[in-house]
Design an enzyme around this catalytic site. Sequence first.
Site, PDB file in Angstrom:
ATOM      1  N   ARG A   1      -1.197   4.116  -8.157  1.00 57.08           N
ATOM      2  CA  ARG A   1      -2.606   3.742  -8.112  1.00 57.08           C
ATOM      3  C   ARG A   1      -3.470   4.974  -7.913  1.00 57.08           C
ATOM      4  O   ARG A   1      -3.166   5.809  -7.069  1.00 57.08           O
ATOM      5  CB  ARG A   1      -2.906   2.796  -6.929  1.00 57.08           C
TER       6      ARG A   1
ATOM      7  N   HIS B   1     -10.881  -0.191  -0.871  1.00 61.10           N
ATOM      8  CA  HIS B   1     -11.190  -1.604  -1.113  1.00 61.10           C
ATOM      9  C   HIS B   1     -12.498  -1.963  -0.390  1.00 61.10           C
ATOM     10  O   HIS B   1     -12.702  -1.549   0.759  1.00 61.10           O
ATOM     11  CB  HIS B   1     -10.077  -2.494  -0.568  1.00 61.10           C
TER      12      HIS B   1
ATOM     13  N   HIS C   1      -8.287   5.040  -3.978  1.00 61.48           N
ATOM     14  CA  HIS C   1      -9.357   4.033  -4.000  1.00 61.48           C
ATOM     15  C   HIS C   1      -9.606   3.504  -2.598  1.00 61.48           C
ATOM     16  O   HIS C   1      -8.746   3.593  -1.720  1.00 61.48           O
ATOM     17  CB  HIS C   1      -9.000   2.872  -4.936  1.00 61.48           C
TER      18      HIS C   1
ATOM     19  N   TYR D   1      -0.905   6.227  -4.445  1.00 61.49           N
ATOM     20  CA  TYR D   1       0.386   5.720  -3.944  1.00 61.49           C
ATOM     21  C   TYR D   1       1.116   4.973  -5.060  1.00 61.49           C
ATOM     22  O   TYR D   1       0.490   4.417  -5.965  1.00 61.49           O
ATOM     23  CB  TYR D   1       0.191   4.840  -2.703  1.00 61.49           C
TER      24      TYR D   1
ATOM     25  N   TYR E   1      -0.517   2.599   3.673  1.00 59.56           N
ATOM     26  CA  TYR E   1      -1.339   1.661   4.439  1.00 59.56           C
ATOM     27  C   TYR E   1      -0.722   1.431   5.803  1.00 59.56           C
ATOM     28  O   TYR E   1       0.509   1.389   5.948  1.00 59.56           O
ATOM     29  CB  TYR E   1      -1.425   0.307   3.722  1.00 59.56           C
TER      30      TYR E   1
END
Length: 232
Positions: free
Chosen positions: A152, A157, A155, A142, A103
Amino acid sequence: MPSTRFTAVPEGVYPAPVHAPYKSTRLRGPLQAALRIAAPAASAAIEIPPSAVTPLEADLTAHGEGTPLGEKIVVAGRVIDEDGRPITRSLIEVWQCNSAGRYFHSKDQHDAPLDPNFFGFGKFLTDGDGRYRFVTIKPAAYPWGNHANAWRPAHIHFSLFGNVYAQRLVTQMYFPGDPLHTLDPIFNSVADARARESLIARFSIEDSVGDVMLGYTFDIVLRGRASTPFIP
Ligand SMILES: [Fe+2]
């Protein structure tokens, strides 16, 4: 007309506030039952001025000096309410990691490269038929330290404001065929199998664009019988 009465979301669709395998919920999940309060604002209409977003904000690949690394994709879908009516001209925000699983955020210190051409934020409105469409880079898995070997699944959000406050939804979209789905405590915090499936986008050759990008379809239902699960 926005809905002002809502069917209760069925058991197993929204995750329990404390889902033990998802470690941080053990500390932050409320342990007492929620109180019911009178909230007339829940059915107050949310009107977003078209000027709140610019067309460029629906293209997450267009904010650097060059092209981001990774696989360019388009995600499209339709947002409806529990009675099948379109959620029109409503605000959707999306955020995600880059194609290396990192991120653009100071709290993310995962040992993967940042991409100077990808920041991972977008916002856009649904149209008069509840449809939306945005262009991005396919995010990667990640690690997140929840347990040994915790990764995870890829995906995106989503935050949706709906047409009234009671329709507010924060959720996550997953990609088809990811072997990490069955191992992910967040994905599996949704107890109902059909509701979990509704979090997985469909590959869509119809939404794909020539030699440019593959397409995915992710339809969303706000509140009620077929509601998309709320994933904070
Ligand atoms: Fe995430």
